[in-house]
Design a protein around this motif. Structure first.
Motif, mmCIF file in Angstrom:
data_model
loop_
_atom_site.group_PDB
_atom_site.id
_atom_site.type_symbol
_atom_site.label_atom_id
_atom_site.label_comp_id
_atom_site.label_asym_id
_atom_site.label_seq_id
_atom_site.Cartn_x
_atom_site.Cartn_y
_atom_site.Cartn_z
ATOM 1 N N TRP A 109 1.802 -8.201 6.184
ATOM 2 C CA TRP A 109 1.366 -6.969 5.532
ATOM 3 C C TRP A 109 1.879 -5.735 6.271
ATOM 4 C CZ3 TRP A 109 0.018 -6.669 0.781
ATOM 5 C CH2 TRP A 109 -0.614 -7.744 0.148
ATOM 6 N N VAL A 162 1.854 -10.759 -0.454
ATOM 7 C CA VAL A 162 2.915 -9.773 -0.234
ATOM 8 C C VAL A 162 4.049 -9.997 -1.234
ATOM 9 C CG1 VAL A 162 4.604 -8.911 1.423
ATOM 10 C CG2 VAL A 162 2.320 -9.566 2.204
ATOM 11 N N SER A 192 -6.084 -7.087 1.569
ATOM 12 C CA SER A 192 -6.295 -8.401 2.163
ATOM 13 C C SER A 192 -7.666 -8.435 2.850
ATOM 14 C CB SER A 192 -5.190 -8.739 3.166
ATOM 15 O OG SER A 192 -5.308 -10.074 3.624
ATOM 16 N N GLY A 206 -1.859 -2.354 -0.983
ATOM 17 C CA GLY A 206 -1.979 -3.779 -0.686
ATOM 18 C C GLY A 206 -3.359 -4.068 -0.133
ATOM 19 N N TRP A 219 5.273 -5.050 4.899
ATOM 20 C CA TRP A 219 5.183 -4.427 3.564
ATOM 21 C C TRP A 219 4.775 -2.961 3.678
ATOM 22 C CZ3 TRP A 219 1.053 -2.097 1.114
ATOM 23 C CH2 TRP A 219 1.219 -1.818 -0.248
ATOM 24 N N PHE A 222 -2.531 0.241 3.153
ATOM 25 C CA PHE A 222 -3.017 -1.112 3.377
ATOM 26 C C PHE A 222 -4.527 -1.071 3.531
ATOM 27 C CE2 PHE A 222 -3.741 -4.771 6.438
ATOM 28 C CZ PHE A 222 -3.689 -5.743 5.449
#
Length: 482
Positions: free
Chosen positions: A129, A89, A109, A107, A132, A141
């Protein structure tokens, strides 16, 4: 420590294994009979490579269809996988600065695949996250979700097939329901879920090749379960790796009703393969675009980057041009060695291309790029030491003329410590020379009393001489009986 349930007698364990095999056989029969009707559409035929050896001409810019395609004239949303947790992040802003202020909208992950708790989202970094994602409504995301709690263990095809059967029959529904509920509570209800990624390969235990029918049915159960949670707006991304690998990825496609995006992980490999060949190979980049268009789905590139061909600037330029030509929902480079460009100092030429094509304006130099490859400072040689002068040898000492000491007298042979036992008959031939120990003349010091031992179960209860196993004396007495 061995689990308690494993401490069983062998017979009981064998009967348990027999019952498990019987249950599995019944489940398999039911599954085979059911998947004949529920397996979905037949997989597309295997595409053949073009006969021409000339580079494949790229068609005119035409985005893949679907409501989620990026409007013309806008850059496709992009980001990078930098780290799964808070460090990732934090570095999103630093990568944006390295790209001259380019807006990183995506983003990325991964959930750990080593336990069901991890797959349920019981990890702290999801909250990072979530913060963010909620800071900007235009952000996206992306979360990779394993389908197996032993996802990176070297499981056999039989073990993988067994896991897929269990998932297909709903054994794991509760874990994915908990994940969906947690994501909604954190405000990540619109997450793009890359479920069971690279299923056409052999890297992960959620692979498809051991049983494509069970794999597709398992995917459908997961999607149906997570969509049943109130408040969810998830999008499910079906993302094989480029090429055939262990199985053609179209054979694993679960159906349009449970897939929102058709993605592809595409690294610069194998060694020597040109970008044109990556486009035209069976199950390659062109087939991916064509397959998505035929199914009315948008595309994505959740993972891509350098690999077997090193610092390949041509691949970097061609891949970014390909991405911008076909306008995916998103793309995220795997930014770590050997794939990356910012966190990996081994690819300076490809990094320059990436920065040139995706920069958002005048670049702002960072003092130090993350994790640079630094040369090791040379070690100063040590000053030579002055040799030590050798000492004069010491003259040997002459032995004195004294008479040698008389050798000690040899001890007299000790008296036998046992009395020979004469045993006749056949047994005597084998036990010739046997003797019974006799007591010494002097008393031995008293020894501490040994702790009382528990009574042997065969000892008499009337207080008479305790039972003991037959010893040598008993043996001799038995042998002397007429």
């Amino acid at each position: 420590m061995v689990p308690q349930q494993c401490r069983t007698v062998r017979g009981r364990a064998a009967r348990g294994r027999f019952r498990s095999l019987a249950v599995s056989a019944v489940a398999w029969v039911a599954f085979v009979s059911g998947t004949a009707h529920a397996a979905g559409p037949e997989p597309d035929p295997v595409p053949s490579a073009p006969a021409a050896t000339e580079p494949v001409a790229e068609p005119a810019a035409e985005p893949a269809p679907g409501a989620e395609s990026v409007p013309g004239g806008e850059r496709s949303p992009f980001g990078a996988y930098l780290d799964y947790g808070p460090r990732g992040v934090q570095r999103m802003a630093e990568l944006s600065q390295w790209l001259g202020g380019a807006e990183l909208k995506v983003g990325h992950s991964y959930l750990p695949g080593d336990s069901w708790a991890g797959i349920e989202g019981q990890v702290g970094f999801l909250a990072d996250w979530a913060g963010w994602r909620q800071a900007d409504p235009d952000r996206m995301f992306v979360l990779n979700v394993p389908m197996s709690a032993r996802n990176e263990q070297p499981l056999s095809d039989f073990q993988v097939r067994s896991d897929l059967w269990r998932g297909a029959f709903g054994w794991y529904d509760g874990h994915f329901r908990k994940l969906a509920e947690r994501l909604v509570r954190l405000g990540l209800q619109d997450t793009v879920l890359v479920l069971g990624w690279e299923m056409n390969g052999t890297t992960y235990s959620h692979r498809c090749a051991p049983d494509p029918g069970a794999w597709k049915r398992y995917w459908k159960r997961i999607v149906t379960t997570m969509r049943s949670v109130s408040g969810q707006e998830f999008r499910f991304d079906f993302a094989p790796s480029r090429g055939k690998d262990a199985i053609g990825w179209t054979a694993c496609y679960p159906g349009d009703d449970t897939v929102d995006i058709i993605g592809m992980d595409s690294y610069d490999q194998p060694s020597g393969l040109t970008f044109d060949e990556q486009v035209s190979e069976p199950y390659g980049l062109q087939h991916h675009v064509d397959f998505a268009r035929a199914h009315g789905k948008p595309i994505s590139y959740p993972e891509w980057g350098l690999f077997r061909n090193g610092d390949n600037a041509d691949y970097m330029r061609r891949m970014i041009q390909w991405v911008e030509r076909y306008r995916p929902v998103y793309h995220t480079i795997s930014d770590y060695c050997p794939h990356g460009v910012w966190q990996c100092g081994a690819n300076p030429q490809a990094a320059a291309v990436y920065r040139e094509l995706l920069s958002g304006g005048p670049s702002t130099e960072l003092p130090v790029e993350p994790e640079p490859v630094e040369p090791v400072a040379p070690v100063e040689p040590a000053a030579p030491t002055v040799p030590v002068e050798p000492t004069q040898p010491v003259a040997p000492v002459e032995p004195s003329a004294t008479e040698p000491a008389a050798a000690p007298a040899s001890p007299a042979p000790a008296a036998p410590e046992c009395t020979p036992v004469g045993i006749g008959g056949v047994l005597g031939k084998w036990l010739d020379g046997l003797c019974v120990p006799q007591s010494r003349g002097e008393a031995e010091p008293a020894r501490p009393a040994a702790p009382a031992e528990p009574r042997h179960p065969l000892a008499p209860r009337d207080g008479s001489r305790p039972w003991s196993p037959p010893g040598l004396t008993d043996l001799v007495g038995w042998a002397r009986r007429p």
